[in-house]
Write an enzyme that holds these catalytic residues in place. Structure first.
Site, short mmCIF file in Angstrom:
data_model
loop_
_atom_site.label_atom_id
_atom_site.label_comp_id
_atom_site.label_asym_id
_atom_site.label_seq_id
_atom_site.Cartn_x
_atom_site.Cartn_y
_atom_site.Cartn_z
N ARG A 1 0.84 -1.20 0.00
CA ARG A 1 0.00 0.00 0.00
C ARG A 1 0.88 1.25 0.00
O ARG A 1 2.09 1.17 0.21
CB ARG A 1 -0.97 0.02 1.18
N CYS B 1 2.83 7.52 -6.46
CA CYS B 1 3.52 8.80 -6.35
C CYS B 1 2.47 9.90 -6.32
O CYS B 1 1.75 10.10 -7.30
CB CYS B 1 4.45 8.99 -7.54
N ASN C 1 -4.55 7.82 3.80
CA ASN C 1 -4.22 7.18 5.08
C ASN C 1 -2.78 7.50 5.44
O ASN C 1 -1.88 7.36 4.61
CB ASN C 1 -4.37 5.65 4.94
N GLU C 2 -2.58 7.98 6.65
CA GLU C 2 -1.24 8.20 7.22
C GLU C 2 -0.25 8.75 6.20
O GLU C 2 0.77 8.13 5.89
CB GLU C 2 -0.73 6.92 7.86
N CYS D 1 9.67 10.07 -2.54
CA CYS D 1 9.55 9.40 -3.84
C CYS D 1 10.55 10.08 -4.75
O CYS D 1 10.70 11.30 -4.71
CB CYS D 1 8.15 9.54 -4.41
N CYS E 1 10.82 9.45 -8.23
CA CYS E 1 10.53 9.17 -9.64
C CYS E 1 10.87 10.40 -10.49
O CYS E 1 11.07 11.49 -9.95
CB CYS E 1 9.06 8.80 -9.81
N CYS F 1 8.91 13.50 -9.63
CA CYS F 1 9.28 14.15 -8.36
C CYS F 1 10.59 14.91 -8.50
O CYS F 1 10.74 16.01 -7.96
CB CYS F 1 9.40 13.11 -7.25
N GLU G 1 -7.67 5.88 14.88
CA GLU G 1 -7.36 4.46 15.11
C GLU G 1 -6.85 4.34 16.53
O GLU G 1 -5.93 5.06 16.92
CB GLU G 1 -6.28 3.96 14.14
N TRP H 1 3.94 -7.22 10.65
CA TRP H 1 5.26 -6.97 10.06
C TRP H 1 6.33 -6.89 11.15
O TRP H 1 7.50 -6.88 10.89
CB TRP H 1 5.30 -5.70 9.21
C1 GAL Z 1 -2.02 2.20 10.94
C2 GAL Z 1 -2.75 2.20 9.61
C3 GAL Z 1 -3.81 1.14 9.58
C4 GAL Z 1 -3.27 -0.14 10.06
C5 GAL Z 1 -2.75 0.05 11.45
C6 GAL Z 1 -2.28 -1.21 12.11
O1 GAL Z 1 -0.78 2.77 10.83
O2 GAL Z 1 -3.34 3.44 9.37
O3 GAL Z 1 -4.32 1.02 8.29
O4 GAL Z 1 -2.28 -0.56 9.19
O5 GAL Z 1 -1.70 0.96 11.40
O6 GAL Z 1 -1.28 -1.82 11.45
#
Ligand code: GAL
Length: 656
Positions: free
Chosen positions: A103, A107, A141-142, A148, A150, A153, A299, A308
């Site tokens: 995800r 760019c 998102n975030e 980047c 490329c 850029c 969140e 990860w």
């Molecule tokens: C945040 C992200 C979410 C999810 C969460 C937990 O950084 O916005 O989509 O990935 O971490 O991993």
């Protein structure tokens, strides 16, 4: 006080939707975030839209009375888009295309990507612009200040620099490119500082690159915001943010939006060293300060994290509820929990939500339900705000510049801020964390650690604050750089010399060598990482070094300047020093202190101008007892109390 959840209907079986939405509503959930990463489901092939599934889930939300935060899913463009337009892929720091299928792999400077991002945004907003369940729109998102590299850029960066400096001669001068024969003859020689460790790059180039990356995300957010507002002029806009190795300049980013959202994942494991500042209250205060307004947590920690990274321990009993109430205490209007169900598939399957993989009610759901019940009782806090006498100044540029040139082993800009924050919070003080250029007149005490990169407007702001009677604290590595991130040819702390009433005759970057200082009351503290050797012109010593070749020289000074006072802390120390120093500063500035708070208990006060509501949060693994000065009404138990007994991570809220 709104409790919500992040929900990914496209990731689970349709037969679960109705049950999930009804359960949410019955539990007390008020809003649901939808849609964030769902572009491939909304547009499976170019121009071929499918909104039927989203219509259905939105209808279910509406009939259950749930509000919706609609995600604009541009973080994850579908793979067909890359196939048709391969140039939109982001090129990583290693110069290689980021692999698609993860995800954030687009760019955001690519005109083709932006065109498609606007197209899908238009489709979504046009379809739902009259939908009354939508309470806010989340862009992407975030977003990070991405490197980047490329071709688009690179070209844009060159044009951005030429626009700022007029020609390469001016850039050479501003960057001091004569060092290592780095002078540009023409703009095509300008390269983003990403292919090599930052430590080897010109710091002036690095800082401009950071500014360019910020401008890039801001322009991108503006593009999407304009697109949304064109279809829905009353849309309320945000984006969810976090801290990372490419933390954006929040002050500028959220200037384009209606409110701040933060992704809040506080620590589950308590540090063994109780002196370590671990509380996420620091980040919550920082988020409130971005627009100097209440904010949302988009969140919130709900289960063991991981995927990860190796999995974290499970949140301890009380943490799920406690950390949400802590966010309320520090100015969150809404806390949206990540996520309702834990994913069964995909890279994040071990980043747990409220429910585990089985989807069956569990210990965390019971606690979450209790949180919803409590939130339902806190209506009287709705129009309350946090009023602070103390401000900590957070400078994204100094933070970035100190990250790329860490001054000594262990030196950390953020850690200094956190130590001061932790110290003041031990005395129950409300603390604002704000932009250094903001109006400081409402504060009695301002702490500005390591303002490394100087801006004239900020310098003037701090002089004004002290001239008008404020008390200011500056620390080592202040006044070092000009706004190009080059060193200033002057005695430190350069532009702040007059305010500080002292000059630094020499400094000793001690790294992991330990020195000691003794303050005016005879208390001794370690000096770590850095020692400025101060020569007062008008200042007095607050503490002096007791070893090294500068024994007897001031380590911390105090200077009266016009109607105000400036303290200068020329070293870094352990938490005990900051605790004692904070206590003295509060006494000097007549800021009320709560004494004898048990370890880990955090106190925050919200007021509506007439009444004060005090949050007591036990952010520790031990039961804490607190005696109140008189009987007060508890909003949690709906009874009067003159004594609080708080289990680990428990919160009580009393009306003063
Ligand atoms: C945040 C992200 C979410 C999810 C969460 C937990 O950084 O916005 O989509 O990935 O971490 O991993």
């Amino acid at each position: 006080m709104i409790i919500g959840v992040d929900y990914y209907p496209e990731q689970c079986d349709r037969t679960l939707w109705e049950h999930d939405i009804i359960t949410m509503a019955q539990t007390g959930v008020k809003v649901v975030r939808l849609g964030e990463f769902s572009w491939s489901r909304l547009e499976p092939r170019e121009g071929d839209y499918d909104f039927e599934w989203l219509d259905e889930i939105m209808k279910l939300c509406a009939s259950a009375g749930l509000g919706i935060i609609m995600g604009i899913p541009t973080n994850c463009p579908p793979l067909w888009l890359y196939e048709s337009y391969p140039d939109i892929v982001r090129i990583g720091e290693d110069g290689k295309p980021v692999q698609t299928g993860v995800r954030g792999h687009r760019c955001i400077n690519s005109p083709v990507f932006i065109q498609h991002a606007r197209r899908i945004t238009t489709q979504i907003v046009r379809r739902y612009n009259a939908n009354r369940s939508i309470v806010a729109w989340q862009i992407d998102n975030e977003l990070e200040a991405y490197p980047c590299t490329c071709p688009a850029c690179r070209d844009k960066f060159r044009a951005w620099l030429l626009d700022k400096y007029a020609d390469v001669e001016m850039i050479n001068k501003a960057f001091g490119n004569v060092v290592w024969s780095g002078e540009y003859n023409n703009a095509s020689q300008i390269q983003p500082p990403t292919a090599y460790p930052k430590a080897w790059q010109n710091p002036a180039l690095c800082l401009e690159w950071y500014r360019f990356c910020n401008d890039s995300i801001i322009n991108y957010v503006k593009e999407i915001a304009i697109t949304i507002r064109r279809e829905c002029p009353k849309a309320v806009l945000t984006t969810n943010t976090c801290f990372s190795s490419n933390t954006p300049d929040f002050y500028r980013l959220f200037g384009e939006l209606d409110f701040v959202s933060y992704d809040n994942y506080p620590p589950i494991r308590m540090p063994e060293d109780k002196q370590q500042p671990y509380s996420h209250a620091f980040y919550l205060d920082l988020m409130r300060g971005v627009r100097e307004q209440k904010f949302w947590v988009m969140e919130q920690l709900s289960g063991p994290t991981g995927s990860w990274s190796p999995m974290s321990p499970a949140p301890q009993p009380g943490q799920l509820k406690g950390y949400s109430l802590q966010a309320f205490a520090h100015g969150a209007d809404a806390v949206i929990h990540f996520r309702w169900r834990t994913a069964l598939t995909g890279a994040e399957m071990f980043w747990h939500g409220i429910f585990d993989h089985s989807g069956k009610p569990n210990r965390r759901f019971t606690e979450f339900s209790d949180l919803c019940r409590i939130a339902g009782r806190l209506g009287m806090l709705e129009h309350t705000e946090i009023v602070s006498d103390i401000a900590l100044l957070y400078s994204p540029e100094s933070s970035y510049a100190l990250d790329i040139q860490p001054q000594t082993a262990g030196f950390s800009y953020m850690e200094q801020l956190r130590r001061f924050h932790y110290a003041f919070s031990k005395y129950g003080a409300n603390i604002d964390i704000v932009y250094p250029g903001t109006d400081l007149s409402k504060y009695k005490l301002v702490v500005a650690p390591s303002l490394f990169v100087n801006k004239r407007a900020v310098t003037e702001n701090l002089y004004r604050f002290v001239i008008n009677g404020g008390t200011l604290v500056l620390t080592c590595r202040t006044g070092v750089k000009d706004e190009h991130n080059n060193c200033i040819m002057d005695d430190l702390p350069t532009v702040f010399k007059e305010l500080v009433g002292a000059e630094i005759s020499e400094y000793d970057p001690i790294g992991d060598i330990k020195r000691t200082m003794r303050d005016f009351s005879g208390s001794e503290y370690p000096c770590l990482e850095w020692c400025d050797i101060l020569q007062p012109t008008s200042a007095r010593a607050y503490s002096e070094y007791t070893d090294g070749f500068y024994t007897g020289c001031p380590a911390v000074t105090m200077n009266r300047y016009c109607s105000g006072v400036t303290y200068y802390v020329g070293t870094i120390s352990t938490q005990e020093f900051y605790d004692g120093f904070a206590s003295n500063l509060m006494t000097q500035t007549k800021i009320p202190k709560l004494k004898g708070l048990p370890q880990g208990v955090e106190v925050t006060t919200r007021t509506n101008g007439k009444e004060e509501f005090i949050f007591f949060f036990n952010n520790s693994e031990e039961t804490a007892e607190i005696s109140l000065p008189k009987s007060m009404y508890s909003l949690i138990s709906a009874t009067g109390k003159d004594h609080l007994v708080l289990a680990p991570f428990e919160t009580d809220i009393v009306r003063k």
